[in-house]
Design a protein around this motif. Structure first.
Motif, PDB file in Angstrom:
ATOM      1  N   CYS A   1     -33.772 -14.186   4.453  1.00 41.19           N
ATOM      2  CA  CYS A   1     -32.446 -13.990   4.354  1.00 41.19           C
ATOM      3  C   CYS A   1     -31.588 -15.068   5.077  1.00 41.19           C
ATOM      4  O   CYS A   1     -32.050 -15.409   6.377  1.00 41.19           O
ATOM      5  CB  CYS A   1     -31.924 -12.670   4.942  1.00 41.19           C
ATOM      6  SG  CYS A   1     -32.794 -11.320   4.043  1.00 41.19           S
ATOM      7  N   GLY A   2     -30.665 -15.595   4.428  1.00 37.08           N
ATOM      8  CA  GLY A   2     -30.004 -16.451   4.976  1.00 37.08           C
ATOM      9  C   GLY A   2     -30.483 -18.107   4.965  1.00 37.08           C
ATOM     10  O   GLY A   2     -29.985 -18.840   5.575  1.00 37.08           O
ATOM     11  N   ASP A   3     -31.438 -18.046   4.349  1.00 34.89           N
ATOM     12  CA  ASP A   3     -32.492 -19.513   4.433  1.00 34.89           C
ATOM     13  C   ASP A   3     -31.926 -19.991   3.014  1.00 34.89           C
ATOM     14  O   ASP A   3     -32.300 -19.673   1.779  1.00 34.89           O
ATOM     15  CB  ASP A   3     -33.930 -19.058   4.355  1.00 34.89           C
ATOM     16  CG  ASP A   3     -34.740 -20.434   4.358  1.00 34.89           C
ATOM     17  OD1 ASP A   3     -34.223 -21.443   4.233  1.00 34.89           O
ATOM     18  OD2 ASP A   3     -35.846 -20.223   4.749  1.00 34.89           O
ATOM     19  N   ALA A   4     -31.369 -21.150   3.073  1.00 34.12           N
ATOM     20  CA  ALA A   4     -31.126 -21.981   1.933  1.00 34.12           C
ATOM     21  C   ALA A   4     -32.187 -22.622   1.178  1.00 34.12           C
ATOM     22  O   ALA A   4     -31.908 -22.822   0.166  1.00 34.12           O
ATOM     23  CB  ALA A   4     -30.120 -23.358   2.345  1.00 34.12           C
ATOM     24  N   ARG A   5     -33.575 -22.679   1.753  1.00 29.67           N
ATOM     25  CA  ARG A   5     -34.515 -23.158   1.078  1.00 29.67           C
ATOM     26  C   ARG A   5     -34.924 -22.021   0.256  1.00 29.67           C
ATOM     27  O   ARG A   5     -35.483 -22.159  -0.989  1.00 29.67           O
ATOM     28  CB  ARG A   5     -35.817 -23.342   1.895  1.00 29.67           C
ATOM     29  CG  ARG A   5     -35.576 -24.821   2.708  1.00 29.67           C
ATOM     30  CD  ARG A   5     -36.438 -24.987   3.612  1.00 29.67           C
ATOM     31  NE  ARG A   5     -36.465 -23.820   4.638  1.00 29.67           N
ATOM     32  CZ  ARG A   5     -37.264 -23.745   5.541  1.00 29.67           C
ATOM     33  NH1 ARG A   5     -37.947 -24.479   6.142  1.00 29.67           N
ATOM     34  NH2 ARG A   5     -37.154 -22.700   6.425  1.00 29.67           N
ATOM     35  N   LYS A   6     -35.152 -20.579   0.437  1.00 33.51           N
ATOM     36  CA  LYS A   6     -35.356 -19.594  -0.353  1.00 33.51           C
ATOM     37  C   LYS A   6     -34.166 -19.173  -1.369  1.00 33.51           C
ATOM     38  O   LYS A   6     -34.619 -18.920  -2.381  1.00 33.51           O
ATOM     39  CB  LYS A   6     -35.542 -18.355   0.555  1.00 33.51           C
ATOM     40  CG  LYS A   6     -35.832 -16.951  -0.354  1.00 33.51           C
ATOM     41  CD  LYS A   6     -36.633 -16.142   0.312  1.00 33.51           C
ATOM     42  CE  LYS A   6     -36.847 -14.900  -0.861  1.00 33.51           C
ATOM     43  NZ  LYS A   6     -38.268 -14.586  -0.826  1.00 33.51           N
ATOM     44  N   ASN A   7     -32.981 -19.358  -0.888  1.00 33.79           N
ATOM     45  CA  ASN A   7     -31.892 -19.067  -1.806  1.00 33.79           C
ATOM     46  C   ASN A   7     -30.833 -20.348  -1.840  1.00 33.79           C
ATOM     47  O   ASN A   7     -29.929 -20.391  -1.211  1.00 33.79           O
ATOM     48  CB  ASN A   7     -31.062 -17.486  -1.583  1.00 33.79           C
ATOM     49  CG  ASN A   7     -32.011 -16.449  -1.760  1.00 33.79           C
ATOM     50  OD1 ASN A   7     -32.296 -16.205  -2.883  1.00 33.79           O
ATOM     51  ND2 ASN A   7     -32.219 -15.737  -0.816  1.00 33.79           N
ATOM     52  N   PRO A   8     -31.108 -21.337  -2.585  1.00 25.72           N
ATOM     53  CA  PRO A   8     -30.085 -22.402  -2.701  1.00 25.72           C
ATOM     54  C   PRO A   8     -29.172 -22.256  -3.123  1.00 25.72           C
ATOM     55  O   PRO A   8     -28.988 -21.152  -4.262  1.00 25.72           O
ATOM     56  CB  PRO A   8     -30.984 -23.632  -3.169  1.00 25.72           C
ATOM     57  CG  PRO A   8     -32.069 -22.785  -4.026  1.00 25.72           C
ATOM     58  CD  PRO A   8     -32.524 -21.616  -3.264  1.00 25.72           C
ATOM     59  N   GLY A   9     -28.057 -22.847  -2.937  1.00 24.93           N
ATOM     60  CA  GLY A   9     -26.769 -22.814  -3.617  1.00 24.93           C
ATOM     61  C   GLY A   9     -25.930 -21.454  -3.087  1.00 24.93           C
ATOM     62  O   GLY A   9     -25.069 -21.334  -3.724  1.00 24.93           O
ATOM     63  N   ILE A  10     -26.430 -20.801  -2.056  1.00 28.38           N
ATOM     64  CA  ILE A  10     -25.513 -19.841  -1.538  1.00 28.38           C
ATOM     65  C   ILE A  10     -24.988 -20.115  -0.296  1.00 28.38           C
ATOM     66  O   ILE A  10     -25.836 -20.779   0.612  1.00 28.38           O
ATOM     67  CB  ILE A  10     -26.353 -18.601  -1.410  1.00 28.38           C
ATOM     68  CG1 ILE A  10     -26.808 -18.123  -2.840  1.00 28.38           C
ATOM     69  CG2 ILE A  10     -25.827 -17.379  -0.644  1.00 28.38           C
ATOM     70  CD1 ILE A  10     -28.094 -17.095  -2.489  1.00 28.38           C
ATOM     71  N   ASP A  11     -23.833 -20.024   0.227  1.00 24.95           N
ATOM     72  CA  ASP A  11     -23.149 -20.367   1.314  1.00 24.95           C
ATOM     73  C   ASP A  11     -23.484 -19.239   2.282  1.00 24.95           C
ATOM     74  O   ASP A  11     -22.781 -18.191   2.567  1.00 24.95           O
ATOM     75  CB  ASP A  11     -21.547 -20.788   1.239  1.00 24.95           C
ATOM     76  CG  ASP A  11     -21.130 -21.275   2.276  1.00 24.95           C
ATOM     77  OD1 ASP A  11     -21.730 -21.256   3.438  1.00 24.95           O
ATOM     78  OD2 ASP A  11     -19.734 -21.662   2.235  1.00 24.95           O
ATOM     79  N   HIS A  12     -24.738 -19.238   2.776  1.00 27.41           N
ATOM     80  CA  HIS A  12     -24.856 -18.068   3.747  1.00 27.41           C
ATOM     81  C   HIS A  12     -24.034 -18.026   5.116  1.00 27.41           C
ATOM     82  O   HIS A  12     -23.694 -16.781   5.554  1.00 27.41           O
ATOM     83  CB  HIS A  12     -26.432 -18.399   4.290  1.00 27.41           C
ATOM     84  CG  HIS A  12     -27.421 -18.382   3.007  1.00 27.41           C
ATOM     85  ND1 HIS A  12     -28.008 -17.117   2.445  1.00 27.41           N
ATOM     86  CD2 HIS A  12     -27.961 -19.328   2.570  1.00 27.41           C
ATOM     87  CE1 HIS A  12     -28.644 -17.481   1.462  1.00 27.41           C
ATOM     88  NE2 HIS A  12     -28.817 -18.928   1.481  1.00 27.41           N
TER      89      HIS A  12
ATOM     90  N   PHE B   1     -30.486  -8.493  -2.474  1.00 26.31           N
ATOM     91  CA  PHE B   1     -30.081  -9.447  -3.422  1.00 26.31           C
ATOM     92  C   PHE B   1     -28.573  -9.598  -3.146  1.00 26.31           C
ATOM     93  O   PHE B   1     -27.556  -9.796  -3.998  1.00 26.31           O
ATOM     94  CB  PHE B   1     -30.053  -9.146  -4.717  1.00 26.31           C
ATOM     95  CG  PHE B   1     -31.554  -8.789  -5.037  1.00 26.31           C
ATOM     96  CD1 PHE B   1     -32.537  -9.914  -5.214  1.00 26.31           C
ATOM     97  CD2 PHE B   1     -32.104  -7.351  -5.392  1.00 26.31           C
ATOM     98  CE1 PHE B   1     -34.015  -9.593  -5.747  1.00 26.31           C
ATOM     99  CE2 PHE B   1     -33.326  -7.233  -5.569  1.00 26.31           C
ATOM    100  CZ  PHE B   1     -34.201  -8.091  -5.777  1.00 26.31           C
ATOM    101  N   VAL B   2     -28.213  -9.898  -1.764  1.00 29.60           N
ATOM    102  CA  VAL B   2     -26.664  -9.801  -1.506  1.00 29.60           C
ATOM    103  C   VAL B   2     -26.442 -11.367  -1.330  1.00 29.60           C
ATOM    104  O   VAL B   2     -26.692 -12.215  -0.512  1.00 29.60           O
ATOM    105  CB  VAL B   2     -26.299  -9.364  -0.110  1.00 29.60           C
ATOM    106  CG1 VAL B   2     -24.879  -9.573   0.082  1.00 29.60           C
ATOM    107  CG2 VAL B   2     -26.591  -7.891  -0.158  1.00 29.60           C
ATOM    108  N   THR B   3     -26.372 -12.054  -2.727  1.00 31.07           N
ATOM    109  CA  THR B   3     -26.398 -13.429  -2.978  1.00 31.07           C
ATOM    110  C   THR B   3     -25.013 -14.006  -3.407  1.00 31.07           C
ATOM    111  O   THR B   3     -24.855 -15.111  -4.006  1.00 31.07           O
ATOM    112  CB  THR B   3     -27.569 -13.758  -3.898  1.00 31.07           C
ATOM    113  OG1 THR B   3     -27.397 -13.119  -4.947  1.00 31.07           O
ATOM    114  CG2 THR B   3     -28.776 -13.548  -2.937  1.00 31.07           C
ATOM    115  N   ASP B   4     -24.126 -13.165  -3.874  1.00 30.49           N
ATOM    116  CA  ASP B   4     -22.855 -13.535  -4.525  1.00 30.49           C
ATOM    117  C   ASP B   4     -21.659 -12.942  -3.883  1.00 30.49           C
ATOM    118  O   ASP B   4     -21.878 -11.958  -2.907  1.00 30.49           O
ATOM    119  CB  ASP B   4     -22.826 -13.348  -5.841  1.00 30.49           C
ATOM    120  CG  ASP B   4     -23.130 -11.794  -6.436  1.00 30.49           C
ATOM    121  OD1 ASP B   4     -22.864 -10.990  -5.397  1.00 30.49           O
ATOM    122  OD2 ASP B   4     -23.692 -11.413  -7.367  1.00 30.49           O
TER     123      ASP B   4
END
Length: 129
Positions: free
Chosen positions: A25-36, A91-94
């Motif tokens: 969670c909060g990792d740009a490598r796992k969820n790229p394109g999200i401003d964590h 899935f809190v990604t947006d």
């Protein structure tokens, strides 16, 4: 059965958002394109603006890494008294997810206010992951 009486800090405990910022969670490598960082700042700002209605804390890995980013919405003392239990939201990604969580916490969270149908679709059962 005697009534449960809370004293001290427990009697004043607000709804609390626990934001996972561990291994996934909060990792740009796992969820790229999200401003964590923006997500965390949005949640921090909302908690500060709530004037104590809800609080925020971060923690290391909560476990359900396949559903990152995870936010656990813990009920306030009053919410728990009314039957509210922690809600694990994945899935809190947006922005919509973050805004939905903030709106629910501002309304009182588990046991006090009804969760939006969108957040209900994002519920994670941590016992099954």
């Amino acid at each position: 059965m005697s009534p449960v009486v809370s004293i001290g800090a427990a009697a004043r405990r607000p709804c609390t958002l626990v934001v996972c910022r561990g291994c996934c969670c909060g990792d740009a490598r796992k969820n790229p394109g999200i401003d964590h960082e923006w997500q965390l700042e949005r949640l921090r700002s909302a908690a500060a603006a709530s004037r104590g209605r809800f609080a925020l804390r971060t923690t290391d890995c909560l476990g359900p890494c396949g559903q990152a980013n995870i936010v656990v919405v813990q009920p306030s003392h009053e919410g728990r008294r009314r039957g509210g239990r922690p809600a694990w939201i994945g899935f809190v990604t947006d922005d919509e997810s973050v805004d939905g969580i903030v709106a629910w916490a501002e309304a009182g969270g588990p046991g006090i206010a009804k969760m939006s149908p969108t957040l209900e679709l994002q519920l994670v059962d941590p016992r099954t992951v």
